[in-house]
Design a protein around this motif. Structure first.
Motif, mmCIF file in Angstrom:
data_model
loop_
_atom_site.group_PDB
_atom_site.id
_atom_site.type_symbol
_atom_site.label_atom_id
_atom_site.label_comp_id
_atom_site.label_asym_id
_atom_site.label_seq_id
_atom_site.Cartn_x
_atom_site.Cartn_y
_atom_site.Cartn_z
ATOM 1 N N ASN A 108 2.197 13.530 12.331
ATOM 2 C CA ASN A 108 1.871 14.255 11.020
ATOM 3 C C ASN A 108 0.708 15.485 11.392
ATOM 4 O OD1 ASN A 108 3.476 12.721 9.266
ATOM 5 N ND2 ASN A 108 1.949 11.302 9.395
ATOM 6 N N ASN A 109 0.167 15.547 12.719
ATOM 7 C CA ASN A 109 -0.832 16.468 13.399
ATOM 8 C C ASN A 109 -1.956 15.798 12.425
ATOM 9 O OD1 ASN A 109 0.818 17.623 15.239
ATOM 10 N ND2 ASN A 109 1.411 19.333 13.700
ATOM 11 N N ILE A 130 0.718 -1.209 -0.008
ATOM 12 C CA ILE A 130 -0.191 -0.090 -0.056
ATOM 13 C C ILE A 130 0.919 1.550 0.053
ATOM 14 C CG2 ILE A 130 -1.759 1.174 1.375
ATOM 15 C CD1 ILE A 130 -2.682 -1.371 2.655
ATOM 16 N N ASN A 131 1.108 1.595 -1.114
ATOM 17 C CA ASN A 131 2.059 3.015 -1.167
ATOM 18 C C ASN A 131 2.006 3.448 -2.678
ATOM 19 O OD1 ASN A 131 3.397 1.173 -3.222
ATOM 20 N ND2 ASN A 131 5.076 0.764 -1.353
ATOM 21 N N THR A 132 2.810 4.406 -3.158
ATOM 22 C CA THR A 132 3.084 4.828 -4.422
ATOM 23 C C THR A 132 4.058 4.067 -5.135
ATOM 24 O OG1 THR A 132 2.240 6.874 -3.703
ATOM 25 C CG2 THR A 132 3.424 6.908 -5.813
ATOM 26 N N GLU A 179 -4.164 9.823 2.681
ATOM 27 C CA GLU A 179 -2.881 9.399 3.565
ATOM 28 C C GLU A 179 -2.363 8.181 3.297
ATOM 29 O OE1 GLU A 179 -5.789 12.083 5.704
ATOM 30 O OE2 GLU A 179 -6.215 10.420 4.597
ATOM 31 N N LEU A 180 -3.123 7.263 2.482
ATOM 32 C CA LEU A 180 -2.367 6.004 2.215
ATOM 33 C C LEU A 180 -1.599 6.052 0.831
ATOM 34 C CD1 LEU A 180 -5.455 3.398 2.868
ATOM 35 C CD2 LEU A 180 -3.485 3.984 4.295
ATOM 36 N N ILE A 224 1.261 2.898 4.899
ATOM 37 C CA ILE A 224 0.691 2.869 6.108
ATOM 38 C C ILE A 224 1.925 3.187 6.886
ATOM 39 C CG2 ILE A 224 0.131 1.356 7.881
ATOM 40 C CD1 ILE A 224 -1.406 -0.349 5.875
ATOM 41 N N ASN A 225 1.643 4.309 7.867
ATOM 42 C CA ASN A 225 2.513 4.824 8.625
ATOM 43 C C ASN A 225 3.382 3.727 9.562
ATOM 44 O OD1 ASN A 225 4.211 6.032 10.781
ATOM 45 N ND2 ASN A 225 3.235 7.785 10.204
ATOM 46 N N PHE A 226 4.833 3.545 9.194
ATOM 47 C CA PHE A 226 5.320 2.528 10.120
ATOM 48 C C PHE A 226 5.114 2.539 11.625
ATOM 49 C CE2 PHE A 226 9.463 1.447 12.625
ATOM 50 C CZ PHE A 226 9.311 0.160 12.221
#
Length: 504
Positions: A410-411, A183-185, A200-201, A205-207
Motif C-alpha cells: 500500500n506504499n 478488527i475491521n469494519t 489503517e485498521l 489487519i493486512n493478511f
C-alpha cells in the motif's frame, strides 16, 4: 468421463502457454530451493511472495504458488536424506531411514525412491482432484449460509483435532485468529470495530502482514536463535542414483499405500502433507513384513511411503479449497488469501465462473510434477552447494526483500511495522511451542463464519434452530461434535500423541 477429458483438455490448453509454463517452472524451482533450505517452509515462502502476485494475472499467480507448495515437498526430502536435516516439516520422518541409507552409501536409491514415489503420488492426487472436484462443486451449490457456517465449524474443529502438539494450544491459536479477524469494519452496520482510532485498521489487519510476519520472519528469527553448527551444513558426494530391482520390489507397495493414505488425509481439515507422512510411517512399520533393513536403520519403505503420502496429501488438500472455498491447512489459507487479492471469491463459483483458472491450475500440477523429477535428481549437487551458504548472508537478504515487498502493498510504512509486530509474535509462538497454522485458519475463516452466521440468522428471523433443523447443516455439526468426543477418549488421545511422537 467425457466431461473430465474435455475439462482437462481445456486445462492443458491453458497450462501449456509459454507464460504459465514459465511460472510453473519458477514455482517448482523456488519450492525445491526452499524445501532444501532448512527452516524456511512453503508457508513462509508463499507468505513472503504474496506481494509479488499483485502485478500478475490470477492464473499464473496461483500456478506459481501451487508449484512452490508441492515443490517444497520434494526439496525437503533431499536434505533429510543427505544430511539428516529435514528442509520441510513433512520430511521429518523421511530423515529417519533416508539418512541411514545415505550413510550406508545408498543415498542415490533413497533419493530416487523419494522422487519417483512423489511423482507417482502427485499424478494420482491430480487425477483425484480432476475426478472429485466437479461433483463436490455441484454439492457446494446446495449449501446455504447455515451449511457454510456448520462446515467452517467442522473445519476449525478438524484443524484442532489433527494439529500436532497440544490440543489446548491449538484451540487458543484458533480463538486468537478469530479475534484478530474481528478488527475491521462491520459489514452490515458499516462501523469500525476494534480499530482504536488507527485509520489503517478500519480495513482490518493486512493478511500479508500477518502471514509474512508470523510465518516468514518468525521462522527466520527462530533459526537465527539456533547454534551455528545446527544451521550451516556440509555433505559428501552422492553416487549411484538409480535403485536396484530389489529396491523397486520393496518400495512399490509402500508407494501405493502412502499415495492412498495421503490422498484421504490431504482432504481433511488440518491434514495435508505433515499428517500424511507421519501416518504413513506408522502404517509402514506395522504392515511391512521382513524388511531387508529394520525401520530406523535404512529401510527403503520408510522413505518411499511417507514421501508418497506427503505429496498426495499436498495435492488433494486443494480439493476443499477449490470446491468449497474452505482451506484445510495453512498453505491453502494463503492460497485463499491470494485468490482474494486477485478479486476471486473462493468456492464453487470458481469452477463455473472461471474454468480456465480452475482447470489450468489442475493441469499445471501434472506438468509441475514432471518438472520436479527432472529438477531434483540431476541437480542434487547444486542443492548441496546451496546448503553451504552461511545464514548470515542468506537471511538479511531475505529480510530486505520482504520489507520492500510489504511496503509496496500500500506504499505505507504501517504495514512494515505491523509485519515486524507479527514477527515478534511468531517468535513468541515458537518459544511457547504453539503451532501458528490454526491461527491463520481462524483469521481466514473468521469473517466468512461471521458473515454466514448473520446471514443464516437474518434469513431465519433470529431462529438459532435453523442450524440443526436443516439436514446438511445438522449432519456437519454432528460430525464436528463426534470429532470432539472421539479425540477426548483416553485411548484415542494416547494414540494421537504416539502418532506424532513416532518420528522422534
Amino acid at each position: 468421463m467425457q466431461d473430465m477429458i474435455s475439462n482437462l483438455a481445456l486445462g492443458f490448453g491453458v497450462a501449456f502457454t509459454v507464460q504459465n509454463l514459465l511460472y510453473a517452472f519458477f514455482g517448482c524451482l523456488i519450492g525445491t530451493l526452499i524445501g532444501v533450505l532448512p527452516g524456511i517452509g512453503p508457508v513462509a515462502t508463499i507468505a513472503m511472495l504474496l506481494p509479488s502476485i499483485y502485478g500478475l494475472d490470477a492464473t499464473p499467480a496461483l500456478i506459481m504458488l501451487a508449484g512452490i507448495y508441492y515443490g517444497a515437498q520434494y526439496g525437503g526430502s533431499t536434505t533429510a536424506i543427505l544430511i539428516n536435516v529435514p528442509g520441510e516439516s513433512s520430511s521429518v520422518v523421511t530423515a529417519i531411514d533416508g539418512y541411514q541409507m545415505a550413510r550406508q552409501g545408498r543415498a542415490g536409491a533413497a533419493l530416487a525412491a523419494a522422487g519417483l514415489g512423489s511423482f507417482f503420488a502427485g499424478c494420482v492426487g491430480t487425477v483425484i482432484i480432476a475426478a472429485f472436484a466437479p461433483p463436490l462443486t455441484e454439492l457446494a451449490f446446495k449449501f446455504g449460509p447455515a451449511e457454510y457456517f456448520s462446515l467452517m465449524v467442522l473445519g476449525l474443529i478438524g484443524a484442532v483435532v489433527l494439529a500436532s502438539g497440544s490440543l489446548l494450544k491449538a484451540i487458543a491459536m484458533i480463538i486468537f485468529g478469530l479475534l484478530l479477524a474481528q478488527i475491521n469494519t462491520d459489514v452490515i452496520s458499516g462501523t469500525a470495530r476494534y480499530s482504536f482510532g488507527i485509520p489503517e485498521l478500519t480495513d482490518g489487519i493486512n493478511f500479508v502482514a500477518i502471514a509474512m510476519g508470523i510465518f516468514g520472519f518468525g521462522e527466520i528469527i527462530a533459526n537465527l536463535g539456533q547454534p551455528a553448527e545446527n544451521r550451516e551444513v556440509f555433505t559428501k558426494e552422492v553416487k549411484g542414483l538409480w535403485p536396484t530391482m530389489q529396491d523397486f520390489r520393496e518400495a512399490w507397495p509402500s508407494v501405493l499405500r502412502g499415495t492412498a493414505l495421503g490422498s484421504i488425509l490431504g482432504v481433511l481439515p488440518g491434514g495435508g502433507a505433515l499428517l500424511a507422512s507421519f501416518a504413513s510411517y506408522t502404517m509402514e512399520k506395522k504392515l511391512t513384513r521382513n524388511p531387508r533393513k529394520e525401520f530406523g536403520k535404512g529401510a527403503i519403505q520408510g522413505v518411499a511411503g511417507p514421501e508418497s503420502a506427503n505429496n498426495a496429501g499436498a495435492q488433494t488438500s486443494f480439493i476443499p479449497m477449490l470446491t468449497l472455498g474452505i482451506p484445510p491447512n495453512a498453505v491453502m489459507a494463503l492460497m485463499v488469501g491470494a485468490m482474494t487479492i486477485k478479486g476471486i471469491q473462493p468456492g464453487p463459483q470458481v469452477m463455473t465462473g472461471n474454468p480456465e483458472l480452475f482447470w489450468g491450475l489442475i493441469a499445471s500440477m501434472w506438468i509441475g510434477n514432471a518438472m520436479l523429477v527432472i529438477l531434483n535428481l540431476p541437480l542434487i549437487g547444486i542443492w548441496i552447494k546451496l546448503l553451504m551458504v552461511p545464514y548470515k548472508f542468506l537471511f538479511p537478504a531475505i529480510t530486505l526483500f520482504c520489507c520492500i515487498g510489504t511496503y509496496t502493498l500500500n506504499n505505507n510504512s504501517f504495514d512494515v511495522f505491523m509485519t515486524a509486530g507479527c514477527a515478534v509474535l511468531g517468535y513468541i509462538f515458537f518459544k511457547l511451542s504453539c503451532e501458528p497454522a490454526p491461527l491463520l485458519l481462524g483469521f481466514i475463516l473468521g469473517p466468512m463464519m461471521e458473515e454466514n452466521l448473520r446471514r443464516a440468522l437474518l434469513l431465519s428471523r433470529g431462529d438459532w434452530t435453523t442450524f440443526v433443523t436443516r439436514g446438511l447443516s445438522a449432519g456437519l455439526l454432528l460430525a464436528a461434535l463426534a470429532m470432539v468426543v472421539i479425540v477426548m477418549l483416553p485411548s484415542i488421545k494416547k494414540k494421537r500423541e504416539v502418532a506424532f511422537q513416532d518420528a522422534d
